[in-house]
Design an enzyme around this catalytic site. Structure first.
Site, PDB file in Angstrom:
ATOM      1  N   LYS A 128       0.833  -1.195   0.000  1.00  0.00           N
ATOM      2  CA  LYS A 128       0.000   0.000   0.000  1.00  0.00           C
ATOM      3  C   LYS A 128       0.882   1.266   0.000  1.00  0.00           C
ATOM      4  CE  LYS A 128      -3.880  -2.398   0.251  1.00  0.00           C
ATOM      5  NZ  LYS A 128      -3.585  -3.842   0.255  1.00  0.00           N
TER       6      LYS A 128
HETATM    7  C1  LIG Z   1      -4.853  -4.833   0.903  1.00  0.00           C
HETATM    8  C2  LIG Z   1      -6.321  -4.983   0.914  1.00  0.00           C
HETATM    9  C3  LIG Z   1      -7.010  -5.602   1.965  1.00  0.00           C
HETATM   10  C4  LIG Z   1      -6.318  -6.319   3.079  1.00  0.00           C
HETATM   11  O1  LIG Z   1      -5.436  -5.559   3.820  1.00  0.00           O
HETATM   12  P1  LIG Z   1      -4.295  -6.319   4.664  1.00  0.00           P
HETATM   13  O2  LIG Z   1      -3.666  -5.203   5.432  1.00  0.00           O
HETATM   14  O3  LIG Z   1      -3.374  -6.951   3.676  1.00  0.00           O
HETATM   15  O4  LIG Z   1      -4.976  -7.305   5.534  1.00  0.00           O
HETATM   16  C5  LIG Z   1      -8.391  -5.602   1.949  1.00  0.00           C
HETATM   17  N1  LIG Z   1      -9.079  -5.053   0.941  1.00  0.00           N
HETATM   18  C6  LIG Z   1      -8.466  -4.474  -0.110  1.00  0.00           C
HETATM   19  C7  LIG Z   1      -9.287  -3.862  -1.183  1.00  0.00           C
HETATM   20  C8  LIG Z   1      -7.071  -4.428  -0.167  1.00  0.00           C
HETATM   21  O5  LIG Z   1      -6.470  -3.866  -1.212  1.00  0.00           O
END
Ligand SMILES: *Cc1c(COP(=O)(O)O)cnc(C)c1O
Length: 390
Positions: free
Chosen positions: A189
């Site tokens: 992210k």
């Molecule tokens: C990355 C992501 C998640 C999960 O987040 P984590 O921190 O990896 O558990 C959930 N929904 C979306 C749309 C994502 O891109």
């Protein structure tokens, strides 16, 4: 073959070190408190409460954990229905499946993976309890339409803002529009704690219980603020809070947020400029920024004309030592859910699953590397027919 040790290799993502991460981790160690809800955790939470105007911000071990907290907070029961896009990461749906809810998958818009509100309207039944808009690529869903539906039918709105830090909808920050919202600080992210997340509790009626669920069903946080006489088990919960080591790392990233965003914007715009002529000639689509939304430069995607061409593009990039990736295999057709799904085809989600490609976009991507990615995509299409049809 793609080898990550090849000198020309360009990864899909590389974690960016803003600078003070290790120093802050050292400070957390020196402070002698490494478990959750210490100084760095509270600094990160205050940042979101003060800069974002979130009523209560709770740091979690992941975006997934924040979504699971949301499902617990809404008291979902077996048989309750939750409307979720099919084109998303597993956790968006799995968090509610864990509570026994039935997932009703909705299709994406034709030109963007975000939820189609007209489709959501058709799927609402007397059993519907919540809508979960995923702001794909950090670009807002049509929140006016979705919030109006939620009001009309008395539904909860949980924003999956995992990709959406620094995104806006009609001047308002994403993650502040639903009753609850989940952010992610996964390595891929815009800012990261390795693994990490945050639950935004925007509905003040949910705040006190959110803190209890966060701290294993206890009133520990209230007790340490002197608001409770005893520290005891008062509700269900789990261990959702990250250690101070993760929070210390995240704090360094949060301090660098503006710089990180500037860099990502620069890279994103360079891709857009380089690829708009091919888009205009009909070689592929670029995702539009939906009405009322902004880009937060989270990802850069092209939507190919067919799966065959998409696979050929990925294979060509691989031959050039460039790692690009596709995602998501639509959840309604997944091995876990397809037998539970009601059988409706979701053509737009399926098309994005077959045709979308994400290009490398990360802070430390050099101009030379980005030029190589652009040149490789142009070279791949140089031998192909332009067309305006898909
Ligand atoms: C990355 C992501 C998640 C999960 O987040 P984590 O921190 O990896 O558990 C959930 N929904 C979306 C749309 C994502 O891109």
């Amino acid at each position: 073959m793609l080898s990550s040790t090849h000198p020309d290799f360009i990864p899909f993502n590389r974690p960016h070190l803003a600078g003070p991460e290790l120093m802050y981790i050292q400070q957390a160690v020196a402070a002698g408190k490494l478990s959750g809800n210490g100084q760095f955790t509270q600094r990160c939470q205050r940042f979101f409460e003060q800069q974002y105007g979130i009523g209560k911000a709770l740091l979690t071990t992941s975006g997934t954990a924040a979504l699971e907290m949301a499902a617990l907070l809404l008291n979902l029961q077996p048989g309750d229905e939750v409307i979720v896009p099919s084109y998303t990461f597993t956790s968006t749906a799995n968090a509610f499946v864990l509570r026994g809810a039935r997932i009703v998958f909705a299709d994406s818009c034709a030109d963007h993976p975000n939820l189609d509100p007209a489709e959501v309207a058709r799927l609402i039944t007397p059993r519907t309890r919540a809508i979960v808009p995923v702001h794909y690529a950090g670009a807002a869903c049509d929140m006016d339409a979705l919030l109006a539906l939620a009001r009309q039918h008395g539904l909860w709105v949980v924003e999956d803002a995992a990709q959406a830090i620094e995104g806006y909808y009609r001047g308002k920050r994403l993650g502040t529009l639903g009753h609850l919202a989940a952010f992610s600080f996964h390595e891929t992210k815009n800012i990261s704690a390795g693994e990490g997340g945050l639950l935004a509790v925007n509905d003040p009626q949910l705040a006190a219980r959110a803190e209890i669920i966060w701290e294993k069903g206890t009133n520990r946080a209230a007790f340490f603020r002197g608001e409770a006489a005893r520290y005891e088990w008062v509700d269900i919960g789990s261990s959702f809070l990250p250690s101070e080591l993760n929070a210390a790392y995240l704090w360094a990233q949060l301090e660098a947020l503006a710089d990180i965003q500037r860099r990502r914007e620069h890279l994103w715009r360079r891709y857009a400029e380089a690829f708009e002529p091919l888009r205009d000639a009909g070689y592929f689509e670029l995702l539009p920024v939906p009405a009322g939304a902004t880009s937060n430069w989270h990802l850069f995607a092209v939507v190919c004309r067919s799966q065959t061409e998409r696979d050929a593009l990925l294979a060509y990039l691989t031959s050039q030592h460039i790692l690009a990736v596709f995602h998501y295999l639509p959840l309604h057709a997944s091995p876990f859910y397809h037998a539970r799904h009601d059988g409706r085809p979701l053509p737009h989600a399926e098309r994005f699953g077959r045709c979308l490609v994400r290009l490398p976009l990360f802070y430390d991507l050099t101009p030379e590397q980005q030029d190589r990615v652009v040149a490789a995509v142009l070279a791949f299409y140089a031998g192909r027919e332009a067309s305006s049809s898909s």
